[in-house]
Structure formats: structure tokens, C-alpha cells
Design a protein around this motif. Structure first.
Motif, PDB file in Angstrom:
ATOM      1  N   PHE A 179       0.830  -1.205   0.000  1.00  0.00           N
ATOM      2  CA  PHE A 179       0.000   0.000   0.000  1.00  0.00           C
ATOM      3  C   PHE A 179       0.863   1.252   0.000  1.00  0.00           C
ATOM      4  N   ASP A 180       0.294   2.327  -0.531  1.00  0.00           N
ATOM      5  CA  ASP A 180       0.841   3.671  -0.427  1.00  0.00           C
ATOM      6  C   ASP A 180      -0.022   4.443   0.554  1.00  0.00           C
ATOM      7  N   GLY A 181       0.631   5.119   1.512  1.00  0.00           N
ATOM      8  CA  GLY A 181      -0.101   5.930   2.472  1.00  0.00           C
ATOM      9  C   GLY A 181       0.171   7.402   2.234  1.00  0.00           C
ATOM     10  N   PHE A 182      -0.883   8.240   2.380  1.00  0.00           N
ATOM     11  CA  PHE A 182      -0.753   9.672   2.100  1.00  0.00           C
ATOM     12  C   PHE A 182      -1.311  10.479   3.269  1.00  0.00           C
ATOM     13  N   GLY A 183      -0.542  11.495   3.657  1.00  0.00           N
ATOM     14  CA  GLY A 183      -1.018  12.445   4.651  1.00  0.00           C
ATOM     15  C   GLY A 183      -1.011  11.932   6.070  1.00  0.00           C
ATOM     16  N   HIS A 184      -0.277  12.618   6.935  1.00  0.00           N
ATOM     17  CA  HIS A 184      -0.225  12.282   8.360  1.00  0.00           C
ATOM     18  C   HIS A 184       0.043  10.787   8.603  1.00  0.00           C
ATOM     19  N   VAL A 185       1.022  10.284   7.906  1.00  0.00           N
ATOM     20  CA  VAL A 185       1.362   8.866   8.047  1.00  0.00           C
ATOM     21  C   VAL A 185       1.960   8.623   9.435  1.00  0.00           C
TER      22      VAL A 185
ATOM     23  N   ASP B  34       4.925  -8.066   2.023  1.00  0.00           N
ATOM     24  CA  ASP B  34       5.630  -9.329   1.750  1.00  0.00           C
ATOM     25  C   ASP B  34       6.986  -9.361   2.454  1.00  0.00           C
ATOM     26  N   ILE B  35       7.711  -8.252   2.374  1.00  0.00           N
ATOM     27  CA  ILE B  35       9.051  -8.209   2.979  1.00  0.00           C
ATOM     28  C   ILE B  35       9.088  -7.302   4.217  1.00  0.00           C
ATOM     29  N   LYS B  36       7.914  -6.780   4.570  1.00  0.00           N
ATOM     30  CA  LYS B  36       7.790  -5.936   5.764  1.00  0.00           C
ATOM     31  C   LYS B  36       8.785  -4.778   5.722  1.00  0.00           C
ATOM     32  N   PHE B  37       8.716  -4.048   4.611  1.00  0.00           N
ATOM     33  CA  PHE B  37       9.676  -2.987   4.342  1.00  0.00           C
ATOM     34  C   PHE B  37       8.934  -1.723   3.934  1.00  0.00           C
ATOM     35  N   ALA B  38       9.296  -0.602   4.579  1.00  0.00           N
ATOM     36  CA  ALA B  38       8.609   0.667   4.331  1.00  0.00           C
ATOM     37  C   ALA B  38       9.586   1.708   3.795  1.00  0.00           C
ATOM     38  N   GLU B  39       9.080   2.542   2.860  1.00  0.00           N
ATOM     39  CA  GLU B  39       9.782   3.749   2.427  1.00  0.00           C
ATOM     40  C   GLU B  39       8.971   4.932   2.915  1.00  0.00           C
ATOM     41  N   LEU B  40       9.629   5.909   3.508  1.00  0.00           N
ATOM     42  CA  LEU B  40       8.927   7.065   4.058  1.00  0.00           C
ATOM     43  C   LEU B  40       9.503   8.344   3.481  1.00  0.00           C
ATOM     44  N   PHE B  41       8.600   9.298   3.140  1.00  0.00           N
ATOM     45  CA  PHE B  41       9.000  10.505   2.428  1.00  0.00           C
ATOM     46  C   PHE B  41       8.516  11.746   3.177  1.00  0.00           C
TER      47      PHE B  41
ATOM     48  N   THR C  77      14.083   4.524   4.971  1.00  0.00           N
ATOM     49  CA  THR C  77      13.496   3.200   4.828  1.00  0.00           C
ATOM     50  C   THR C  77      13.498   2.532   6.198  1.00  0.00           C
ATOM     51  N   TYR C  78      12.505   1.637   6.378  1.00  0.00           N
ATOM     52  CA  TYR C  78      12.433   0.928   7.655  1.00  0.00           C
ATOM     53  C   TYR C  78      12.114  -0.538   7.386  1.00  0.00           C
ATOM     54  N   ASP C  79      13.000  -1.406   7.878  1.00  0.00           N
ATOM     55  CA  ASP C  79      12.841  -2.852   7.752  1.00  0.00           C
ATOM     56  C   ASP C  79      12.320  -3.371   9.087  1.00  0.00           C
ATOM     57  N   ARG C  80      11.051  -3.827   9.073  1.00  0.00           N
ATOM     58  CA  ARG C  80      10.447  -4.290  10.325  1.00  0.00           C
ATOM     59  C   ARG C  80      11.115  -5.556  10.838  1.00  0.00           C
TER      60      ARG C  80
END
Length: 522
Positions: A77-83, A103-110, A128-131
């Protein structure tokens, strides 16, 4: 670069080893809440648009945003606004936008990215955050704040489960009392200890600490530097292969190849070990010590087993210098040796003890103790007591000699000018014509004498009280009369150059019936 790469790989090996178990099975991403759910193929096949107070969950981690584009099949998923990603009870991540792969429990944050872990806060614009690894990474500038400490770097990595951060490139650490600049840093946050792996400078209000490898304990304000370290301020600097520094105690311990430069007193001291207590106003250097004191005309070189320095902590001025043992010094116009030397800066007075000797030009001065006075960085006078003995080489042959219980020798341009001899005063001197031809040898005794010397020759003697004086032609002088009792010309003990101060003569000599060992203290 190879060395830094090794550190980097070692760090991530450590990261992997500390993980008890990685989740290999895939888990679903659940929709916990959204005001609206809209399917619109314009956003992509199988993509669902979620709008308003969106809450998604995978395992025990919650994802909050104003809206999101969610693909349930791919767990993306892509999250927008006040993530807001609530990783667990201690870690929260905030940003304006995120991309997450379940799938890989990996997030990119901007944009406006903030990670909070207890009292640790990480700020950057992309992360980036690897859970699975609990690993946050920023590749282009970020900062971590912990209580009163702030760490900034171009690249950074942070493990929130063990609270360890790794910083690379243009690292700056700021605390209320210091500022550190380095290239590579590992910060163990719980311990409040920082390990640096490259050229590092720590700035304090009045000191600067420089090193290449080591650690800094920010809680206790203690640092250890290796592979070259320097501590400096306005008045001095001390350099060594490695150094321990306690800022609270203002204590420094320098180890191996110690080089201390005192710009105020124009001195350089070298050795292999040193300690300095600035608040107490004392320090010492030991092991192969060589001190250099610079004057306008020449440099004095001094060696001893250990050299101590004492400062006035209010005026920040030198008070005393103590040298122990096997003291030897050299300057072109004056040399000396003793077992201990005390120099008092205010009085410009040096006290030489245990077998002291001074050589100046063709003169040798001895006594059980010698006190010398320095004026304008030159020898002004010397008190020899008891058993003072001065010997001068005659211009052609033999030795002129002055002996007494207490003697004061006065110098001019580091040459003997006159001598006051008090108590069983005795002299032997070779009397010559101006052309150098022999007149005779003068032998005299008196209670006291005042002796004038010119061009290393006795030219006048003023006697006090009971006096005997005899001038002998050389051929009528009885054997041994040209030598006063206790005479020893000890040229072999005289330092001959700046490196010769390290030589330790061990010859056993006689002095007035008492055996004394000249040279190395046993």
C-alpha cells in the motif's frame, strides 16, 4: 575505504546475529478502519482506495494515514497524509507519505520523516524501515536527538530494538559541553557511548581533542583516542599514539610517543608516557624523557627518568619543574648532571642534588649540592655547598683549582667571572706571562677568598683573614702538590651533544675518601 567497508559489513553482521528469529512466513495486511473504500482500476488492478482515518495492521504493527492505495493480494500500500506507523509500544514513525510492502515488511517514508523510540528522535526527509531487522536507514542527511545530544550525518542507520545507531559521512555530534566532528560513528544509545572510526575532533570550551579511532562516553564525559591523539588549548598541546581524557576531572593520560609543547614557556617535552591534571596544576612525563627549552641564542636539552611540572591554576603559569633521576642536560655553552633537579620559575633558581656537576667552557663545577640562578635564560651564578670544587683547564697544561666549604661562582656570558670561596678556601693555579711562558704554580690557603677570572684564567685573588700563599717554580714543585685533595676531572661524564644526554656513565670514582657512583641511579 576498504577499512570503512569492513566496519560496515561487521556492523550488519552484528545486526543479523542479534535477531533471535526472522519471520519467514508471510502475514496479511488487514484494513482496520477507513471512512470510505473505493475500487478504481485507474489506480491499478486490484488496488483499493481508502479515504479518511485509515488504519491498517500487519501483525502487531499499525499504519495510520489520511488516505491509502491498498492492494490486498500483494500486501502493498501507499499511504498519504499524516502517516503514522506504530511499530510497537516504544517505536513510532511519522511522515507525509509512505510505501509499504507487506511481503518483505519494508517501508519507504518521504518528507518530514520522524522516528521516535523512547527519548530518541530521528529526523530526515527520506527513510526506509525494515520491520524484520528493526532497521531504519536514511541515505541523504538526517539527525538523531537523544535528551541533550544531537547527532547529524549524511548517511545513517538505526536499530530501534537494541538502540544502536551507525552514522557515515560528515558526522557532527553536539552536546551542551562539546562538539564532535567525525566521519564514521557507532552510537550505543543506552550506554550513551560513541565509537568513532576515522579522523575525529572534539571541541570543548577551552580544549580541543583530536584522534583517529576510539570512543566517547557522553554520560561521564570521558574519551579514549587511538592511532594518534592530540589535546590542545591556547597554552599547550600534548600528542601521543593513544590518549585517555576525563573532561570532568580535566585529566589526560598520554601513552607512547608523547610530545608535549608549551608555547608559553617555549618548551617541548618528549617521552613514552605522561599524565596531566589540569585542575590540580600538575603533570609528568616519563620513559625516555627529553625536554627542549628554547632561548634566543640556543636550546637546552634535558633528560631524566621522569619530569614533573606544577602550574599556578589561577594564573595558569608554570611554578616548578622537578626532574628525577639520572638528570643530564646539554647546551652548547653549559652542560650538567645530577640525580635530581628542582627548578623554581618565580626565582629562576634550580637546585641540583646528589652528585651534581656543571661544565661551562673549560670549567668543571662540583659540590654535594649546587643551586644555580638563571637570568635572561643564561647562567647567572652557582652556589656550591658543601665541598665545592671548581677545576679549569690551563691554557697549555695542568688544571687551575678552587676548593672550599661554600663557594659562589658568578658567570658572565656563561663563562666564570669571579668566585667567592668561604671556609677552608684553597687554590692551585698556573701563573703565566702574557706570551704563555711559565712563571710558576701558585698554591694558597685562606679562610675565605674572592677570585677574579678572565679568559678562563685566575688573574687576581683577594684573601680574608689567615692566609698562606706560595709560588713554586714548576721544577721545584713536589709531586702531587699541583693537585688538591679530592681532585677529579670527570670529562667522561660531560654530555657532548643533544643525544648524549641519554648516556648513563657508570664509572666508580673516589671523592675525598668516600666511594661514590657517578651516573645511573641503582
Amino acid at each position: 575505504m576498504k577499512y570503512l567497508k569492513t566496519i560496515f559489513l561487521a556492523f550488519f553482521a552484528f545486526v543479523s546475529m542479534t535477531i533471535a528469529a526472522q519471520q519467514t512466513g508471510k502475514t496479511y495486511v488487514h484494513i482496520e478502519h477507513a471512512r470510505y473504500q473505493v475500487y478504481d482500476e485507474s489506480y491499478g488492478k486490484d488496488v483499493e482506495r481508502l479515504i479518511g482515518d485509515v488504519v491498517l495492521r500487519q501483525d502487531s504493527t499499525y499504519f495510520y494515514s489520511d488516505s491509502a492505495h491498498f492492494n490486498e493480494k500483494t500486501r502493498y500500500f501507499d499511504g498519504f497524509g499524516h502517516v503514522h506507523i506504530k511499530v510497537n509500544d516504544t517505536t513510532d514513525i511519522f511522515s507525509d507519505k509512505c510505501k509499504y510492502s507487506g511481503d518483505i515488511k519494508f517501508a519507504e517514508l518521504f518528507d518530514n520523516v520522524v522516528l521516535k523510540n523512547d527519548s530518541t528522535v530521528l529526523n530526515t526527509n527520506y527513510m526506509t524501515y525494515d520491520r524484520t531487522l528493526h532497521l531504519a536507514t536514511y541515505p541523504n542527511h538526517g539527525s538523531i536527538t537523544r535528551n541533550d545530544k544531537n547527532l547529524v550525518s549524511r548517511k545513517g542507520y538505526y536499530r530501534d530494538d537494541i538502540q544502536v545507531a551507525y552514522f557515515r559521512n560528515d558526522v557532527v555530534v553536539t552536546t551542551p559541553k562539546s562538539r564532535m566532528i567525525t566521519d564514521t560513528l557507532v552510537y550505543k544509545i543506552k550506554e550513551e557511548k560513541m565509537y568513532f572510526y576515522g579522523p575525529t575532533t572534539i571541541y570543548y570550551d577551552d580544549n580541543v581533542l583530536v584522534g583517529n579511532y576510539g570512543w566517547y562516553d557522553s554520560k561521564n564525559d570521558i574519551a579514549y583516542l587511538d592511532r594518534g591523539a592530540t589535546l590542545s588549548n591556547k597554552g599547550y598541546s600534548i600528542t601521543s599514539d593513544s590518549m585517555f581524557y576525563d573532561r570532568k576531572a580535566d585529566f589526560a593520560k598520554a601513552m607512547s610517543n608523547v610530545f608535549l609543547e608549551d608555547t608559553v614557556n617555549k618548551a617541548i617535552i618528549e617521552g613514552n608516557y605522561g599524565e596531566m591534571w589540569k585542575k590540580l596544576g600538575k603533570s609528568f612525563v616519563t620513559d625516555s624523557v627529553r625536554a627542549r627549552y628554547f632561548a634566543d641564542k640556543d636550546t637546552l636539552y634535558l633528560h631524566s627518568d621522569t619530569l614533573y611540572f606544577f602550574m599556578d591554576t589561577v594564573k595558569q603559569q608554570a611554578e616548578r619543574v622537578l626532574a628525577y633521576y639520572n638528570v643530564r642536560f646539554y647546551r652548547k655553552d653549559i652542560q650538567g648532571k645530577c640525580d635530581s633537579l628542582h627548578y623554581y620559575v618565580a626565582d629562576s633558581c634550580a637546585k641540583m642534588r646528589r652528585d651534581p656537576m656543571i661544565w661551562a667552557e673549560n670549567s668543571q663545577l662540583r659540590g654535594d649540592s649546587i643551586n644555580i640562578v638563571i637570568a635572561n635564560r643564561a647562567l647567572d651564578s652557582a652556589l656550591l655547598y658543601p665541598n665545592g670544587f671548581i677545576i679549569q683547564k690551563d691554557t697549555i697544561e695542568g688544571f687551575n683549582q678552587i676548593k672550599g666549604k661554600v663557594m659562589v661562582a658568578y658567570f658572565k656570558n656563561n663563562e666564570l667571572d669571579h668566585v667567592y670561596d668561604d671556609g677552608n678556601a684553597e687554590t692551585v693555579y698556573w701563573l703565566r706571562e702574557e706570551d704563555g711562558s711559565m712563571i710558576g704554580i701558585n698554591v694558597s690557603q685562606s679562610v675565605a677568598m674572592d677570585i677574579k677570572i678572565e679568559k678562563n684564567q685566575i688573574v687576581r685573588i683577594k684573601y680574608f683573614k689567615k692566609t698562606t700563599e706560595t709560588l713554586y717554580p714548576k721544577e721545584k714543585l713536589k709531586a702531587g702538590m699541583e693537585i688538591l685533595k679530592g681532585f677529579e676531572w670527570l670529562e667522561e661524564f660531560r654530555p657532548t651533544d643533544p643525544d648524549d644526554i641519554f648516556r648513563k656513565p657508570t664509572k666508580v670514582v673516589e671523592n675525598e675518601g668516600n666511594n661514590r657512583r657517578r651516573g645511573r641511579r641503582k
